[in-house]
Design a protein around this motif. Structure first.
Motif, mmCIF file in Angstrom:
data_model
loop_
_atom_site.group_PDB
_atom_site.id
_atom_site.type_symbol
_atom_site.label_atom_id
_atom_site.label_comp_id
_atom_site.label_asym_id
_atom_site.label_seq_id
_atom_site.Cartn_x
_atom_site.Cartn_y
_atom_site.Cartn_z
ATOM 1 N N VAL A 1 -53.461 6.190 -106.667
ATOM 2 C CA VAL A 1 -52.463 7.253 -106.613
ATOM 3 C C VAL A 1 -52.690 8.155 -105.395
ATOM 4 C CG1 VAL A 1 -53.756 8.922 -108.035
ATOM 5 C CG2 VAL A 1 -51.245 8.940 -108.032
ATOM 6 N N THR A 2 -51.596 8.595 -104.774
ATOM 7 C CA THR A 2 -51.674 9.465 -103.596
ATOM 8 C C THR A 2 -51.888 10.916 -103.991
ATOM 9 O OG1 THR A 2 -50.119 7.985 -102.452
ATOM 10 C CG2 THR A 2 -50.494 10.158 -101.480
ATOM 11 N N LEU A 3 -51.030 11.419 -104.869
ATOM 12 C CA LEU A 3 -51.094 12.798 -105.336
ATOM 13 C C LEU A 3 -51.264 12.788 -106.848
ATOM 14 C CD1 LEU A 3 -50.603 15.920 -105.244
ATOM 15 C CD2 LEU A 3 -48.153 15.409 -105.328
ATOM 16 N N LEU A 4 -52.346 13.367 -107.332
ATOM 17 C CA LEU A 4 -52.579 13.474 -108.763
ATOM 18 C C LEU A 4 -52.344 14.914 -109.194
ATOM 19 C CD1 LEU A 4 -53.538 12.230 -111.457
ATOM 20 C CD2 LEU A 4 -55.869 12.934 -110.823
ATOM 21 N N VAL A 5 -51.408 15.096 -110.119
ATOM 22 C CA VAL A 5 -51.146 16.397 -110.738
ATOM 23 C C VAL A 5 -51.668 16.298 -112.165
ATOM 24 C CG1 VAL A 5 -49.385 18.094 -111.324
ATOM 25 C CG2 VAL A 5 -49.093 16.655 -109.293
ATOM 26 N N CYS A 6 -52.733 17.046 -112.466
ATOM 27 C CA CYS A 6 -53.436 16.842 -113.739
ATOM 28 C C CYS A 6 -53.792 18.175 -114.377
ATOM 29 C CB CYS A 6 -54.687 16.008 -113.500
ATOM 30 S SG CYS A 6 -55.655 15.640 -114.984
ATOM 31 N N GLU A 7 -53.603 18.242 -115.686
ATOM 32 C CA GLU A 7 -54.003 19.449 -116.412
ATOM 33 C C GLU A 7 -55.501 19.686 -116.309
ATOM 34 O OE1 GLU A 7 -55.528 19.891 -120.168
ATOM 35 O OE2 GLU A 7 -54.478 18.186 -121.039
ATOM 36 N N CYS A 8 -55.863 20.961 -116.317
ATOM 37 C CA CYS A 8 -57.260 21.364 -116.460
ATOM 38 C C CYS A 8 -57.226 22.653 -117.260
ATOM 39 C CB CYS A 8 -57.909 21.567 -115.098
ATOM 40 S SG CYS A 8 -59.688 21.802 -115.195
ATOM 41 N N SER A 9 -57.154 22.522 -118.570
ATOM 42 C CA SER A 9 -56.846 23.659 -119.425
ATOM 43 C C SER A 9 -58.032 24.597 -119.658
ATOM 44 C CB SER A 9 -56.320 23.168 -120.777
ATOM 45 O OG SER A 9 -55.084 22.521 -120.623
ATOM 46 N N THR B 1 -60.533 13.550 -100.824
ATOM 47 C CA THR B 1 -59.505 14.158 -101.662
ATOM 48 C C THR B 1 -59.296 15.605 -101.227
ATOM 49 O OG1 THR B 1 -60.018 12.774 -103.587
ATOM 50 C CG2 THR B 1 -58.884 14.843 -104.013
ATOM 51 N N THR B 2 -58.052 15.983 -101.021
ATOM 52 C CA THR B 2 -57.696 17.354 -100.656
ATOM 53 C C THR B 2 -57.244 18.108 -101.897
ATOM 54 O OG1 THR B 2 -57.016 16.698 -98.424
ATOM 55 C CG2 THR B 2 -56.176 18.795 -99.250
ATOM 56 N N LEU B 3 -57.886 19.233 -102.168
ATOM 57 C CA LEU B 3 -57.527 20.073 -103.309
ATOM 58 C C LEU B 3 -56.400 21.013 -102.902
ATOM 59 C CD1 LEU B 3 -58.078 21.258 -106.161
ATOM 60 C CD2 LEU B 3 -59.755 22.776 -105.065
ATOM 61 N N LEU B 4 -55.311 21.006 -103.667
ATOM 62 C CA LEU B 4 -54.174 21.901 -103.434
ATOM 63 C C LEU B 4 -54.152 22.938 -104.547
ATOM 64 C CD1 LEU B 4 -51.564 19.124 -102.568
ATOM 65 C CD2 LEU B 4 -52.852 20.536 -100.966
ATOM 66 N N ARG B 5 -54.045 24.194 -104.164
ATOM 67 C CA ARG B 5 -54.152 25.283 -105.127
ATOM 68 C C ARG B 5 -52.793 25.877 -105.461
ATOM 69 N NH1 ARG B 5 -59.734 28.439 -104.275
ATOM 70 N NH2 ARG B 5 -60.982 26.763 -103.378
ATOM 71 N N LEU B 6 -52.608 26.167 -106.739
ATOM 72 C CA LEU B 6 -51.414 26.861 -107.203
ATOM 73 C C LEU B 6 -51.732 28.330 -107.424
ATOM 74 C CD1 LEU B 6 -50.146 24.388 -109.962
ATOM 75 C CD2 LEU B 6 -49.187 24.685 -107.682
ATOM 76 N N PRO B 7 -50.765 29.235 -107.200
ATOM 77 C CA PRO B 7 -50.963 30.623 -107.626
ATOM 78 C C PRO B 7 -51.000 30.672 -109.147
ATOM 79 C CG PRO B 7 -48.688 30.259 -106.981
ATOM 80 C CD PRO B 7 -49.427 28.999 -106.628
ATOM 81 N N LYS C 1 -63.565 11.562 -109.806
ATOM 82 C CA LYS C 1 -64.591 10.676 -109.250
ATOM 83 C C LYS C 1 -64.164 9.220 -109.334
ATOM 84 C CE LYS C 1 -69.541 9.625 -109.616
ATOM 85 N NZ LYS C 1 -70.800 9.927 -110.364
ATOM 86 N N GLU C 2 -63.444 8.859 -110.410
ATOM 87 C CA GLU C 2 -63.007 7.472 -110.575
ATOM 88 C C GLU C 2 -61.759 7.160 -109.765
ATOM 89 O OE1 GLU C 2 -62.943 5.541 -114.224
ATOM 90 O OE2 GLU C 2 -64.644 6.613 -115.104
ATOM 91 N N LEU C 3 -60.784 8.072 -109.768
ATOM 92 C CA LEU C 3 -59.508 7.776 -109.120
ATOM 93 C C LEU C 3 -59.514 8.051 -107.622
ATOM 94 C CD1 LEU C 3 -56.927 9.176 -111.723
ATOM 95 C CD2 LEU C 3 -57.724 6.818 -111.443
ATOM 96 N N ARG C 4 -60.200 9.097 -107.203
ATOM 97 C CA ARG C 4 -60.262 9.503 -105.796
ATOM 98 C C ARG C 4 -58.875 9.541 -105.143
ATOM 99 N NH1 ARG C 4 -65.411 9.665 -103.656
ATOM 100 N NH2 ARG C 4 -67.021 9.016 -105.149
ATOM 101 N N PRO C 5 -57.977 10.361 -105.670
ATOM 102 C CA PRO C 5 -56.650 10.475 -105.064
ATOM 103 C C PRO C 5 -56.737 11.135 -103.695
ATOM 104 C CG PRO C 5 -56.972 12.209 -106.668
ATOM 105 C CD PRO C 5 -58.177 11.303 -106.786
ATOM 106 N N ALA C 6 -55.729 10.944 -102.875
ATOM 107 C CA ALA C 6 -55.709 11.604 -101.571
ATOM 108 C C ALA C 6 -55.531 13.110 -101.728
ATOM 109 C CB ALA C 6 -54.605 11.018 -100.706
ATOM 110 N N TYR C 7 -54.741 13.504 -102.727
ATOM 111 C CA TYR C 7 -54.483 14.918 -102.982
ATOM 112 C C TYR C 7 -54.579 15.165 -104.487
ATOM 113 C CZ TYR C 7 -52.537 14.774 -98.274
ATOM 114 O OH TYR C 7 -52.365 14.589 -96.931
ATOM 115 N N PHE C 8 -55.006 16.384 -104.845
ATOM 116 C CA PHE C 8 -55.143 16.730 -106.261
ATOM 117 C C PHE C 8 -54.657 18.150 -106.505
ATOM 118 C CE2 PHE C 8 -58.051 18.821 -109.427
ATOM 119 C CZ PHE C 8 -57.366 18.365 -110.542
ATOM 120 N N VAL C 9 -53.824 18.312 -107.535
ATOM 121 C CA VAL C 9 -53.354 19.635 -107.965
ATOM 122 C C VAL C 9 -53.751 19.842 -109.425
ATOM 123 C CG1 VAL C 9 -51.373 21.154 -108.331
ATOM 124 C CG2 VAL C 9 -51.369 19.560 -106.414
ATOM 125 N N PRO C 10 -54.649 20.797 -109.727
ATOM 126 C CA PRO C 10 -54.909 21.148 -111.124
ATOM 127 C C PRO C 10 -53.804 22.063 -111.636
ATOM 128 C CG PRO C 10 -56.271 22.481 -109.682
ATOM 129 C CD PRO C 10 -55.492 21.542 -108.793
#
Length: 360
Positions: A272-280, A338-344, A305-314
């Motif tokens: 996967v290129t961009l993973l959007v995943c909950e982190c509650s 993996t690049t971490l993208l931050r949400l406000p 660690k397993e998926l190693r997406p190019a981008y990740f949004v929690p």
């Protein structure tokens, strides 16, 4: 939040903050249309954004993922078209009960409808909620699932798999259709010369008409160039295409940290290129995450660690952490590459207080 990512056809936009109801909109640039993943509070979406929706994908029917259906209906019901809605088994009955709570005595024959698809492990059952009939539900068909794909158009496919959240929950993967791309080294190795035939090949590729389609190519012959007729354009393209993985978006929310769920996500989200995943939850509240069948930061770190997406949004952090989102980002262990993208913390407008509005 608008993400500038390496997508050719898709333009993903997250219309929620870290603590808001999760909403992922994917605009399909060539069509000027969109699809929406989850449908919690959507009152802050512009009307033209809502009207651009061709399909809505609901992970499960908890309020923060499903309560926006009324707002969606208010904006699109007088449009003479059908919106596809996909969700887990039972979603058609829930849609029917939600909309049956309103009076539709002023309905018109031109009103739009919903085509609701219940995605099960082995079948997809489709129902029509007809606007001209006051959104009465009528069963259409039930067909077997041959693979993970539940939706497609000319520019993307949507795959889904069932996970466990003490109820069935769908995880989704959106993948762009492979783009037409030719490897110039392969052209040269086969003595092929660029020309209008490549445009013809591309046109047939985009139309999905390559299989068995004859193509007249140009090939070097001594000191000159000769025309040659090839009987199968698809076979020719397989020889000369440039290999690349289509970009994709993975969406995972409200799942328990279990081996069964991990195996499902592992298989669905591979590459996967961009993973959007909950982190509650944060790591120190691991037991709360277990009781509510959610993920905490250590669980998400395992997935990354397993998926190693190019981008990740929690996303979908518990509102108990209001003002503490920095702790989340400090606990996340993003792997190299993996690049971490931050949400406000919030995107949706806050509620008004009585003193902020005019008095009567």
């Amino acid at each position: 939040m608008r993400l500038r990512l390496p997508f050719r056809y898709l333009e993903p936009t997250i219309f929620s903050g870290l603590l808001d109801d999760p909403l992922l909109l994917a605009r399909i640039r060539p069509l000027g249309r969109s699809i929406l993943i989850d449908c919690g509070q959507i009152h802050h979406l512009a009307k033209r954004v809502v009207k651009s929706l061709d399909a809505v994908f609901v992970s499960h029917a908890h309020m923060d993922h499903f309560m926006g259906v009324e707002t969606l209906t208010r904006n699109v019901h007088i449009s003479p078209r059908t919106v596809d809605l996909y969700g887990p088994p039972g979603i058609a009955e829930k849609m029917t009960h939600k909309l049956a709570g309103y009076d539709w005595n002023l309905r018109e024959a031109f009103w739009g409808s919903y085509r609701v698809h219940e995605v099960g492990p082995e079948t997809i059952a489709s129902h029509l909620l007809s606007g001209p009939e006051g959104f009465a539900c009528r069963h259409l068909e039930e067909r077997p699932r041959r693979d993970r794909t539940i939706y497609r158009n000319g520019y993307l496919t949507v795959e889904a798999e069932m996970c466990d959240h003490k109820i069935p929950v769908l995880a989704f993967k959106l993948t762009e259709r492979p783009a037409f791309a030719v490897d110039e080294a392969e052209l040269a190795a086969r003595g092929l010369v660029k020309g209008p035939w490549l445009a013809t090949l591309k046109k047939k590729f985009c139309e999905g008409a390559l299989d068995g389609a004859p193509v007249t190519i140009l090939r070097r012959c001594g000191d000159g160039v000769a025309q040659e007729r090839i009987g199968d354009g698809a076979a020719l393209y397989r020889e000369i295409r440039r290999r690349h993985d289509p970009a994709s978006i993975g969406y995972v929310t409200d799942i328990a940290f279990s081996e069964a769920n991990l195996e499902t996500i592992r298989n669905l989200m591979r590459g996967v290129t961009l993973l959007v995943c909950e982190c509650s939850y944060l790591a120190e509240d691991r037991e709360r995450a277990r009781k509510s069948a959610h993920l905490c930061t250590t669980d998400v770190n395992t997935i990354l660690k397993e998926l190693r997406p190019a981008y990740f949004v929690p996303m979908h952090l518990s509102k108990n952490y209001l003002g503490l989102s920095g702790l989340l980002y400090r606990q996340l262990e993003v792997p190299p590459g993996t690049t971490l993208l931050r949400l406000p913390e919030h995107v949706t407008p806050r509620p008004l207080l009585p003193g902020e509005v005019g008095r009567i």
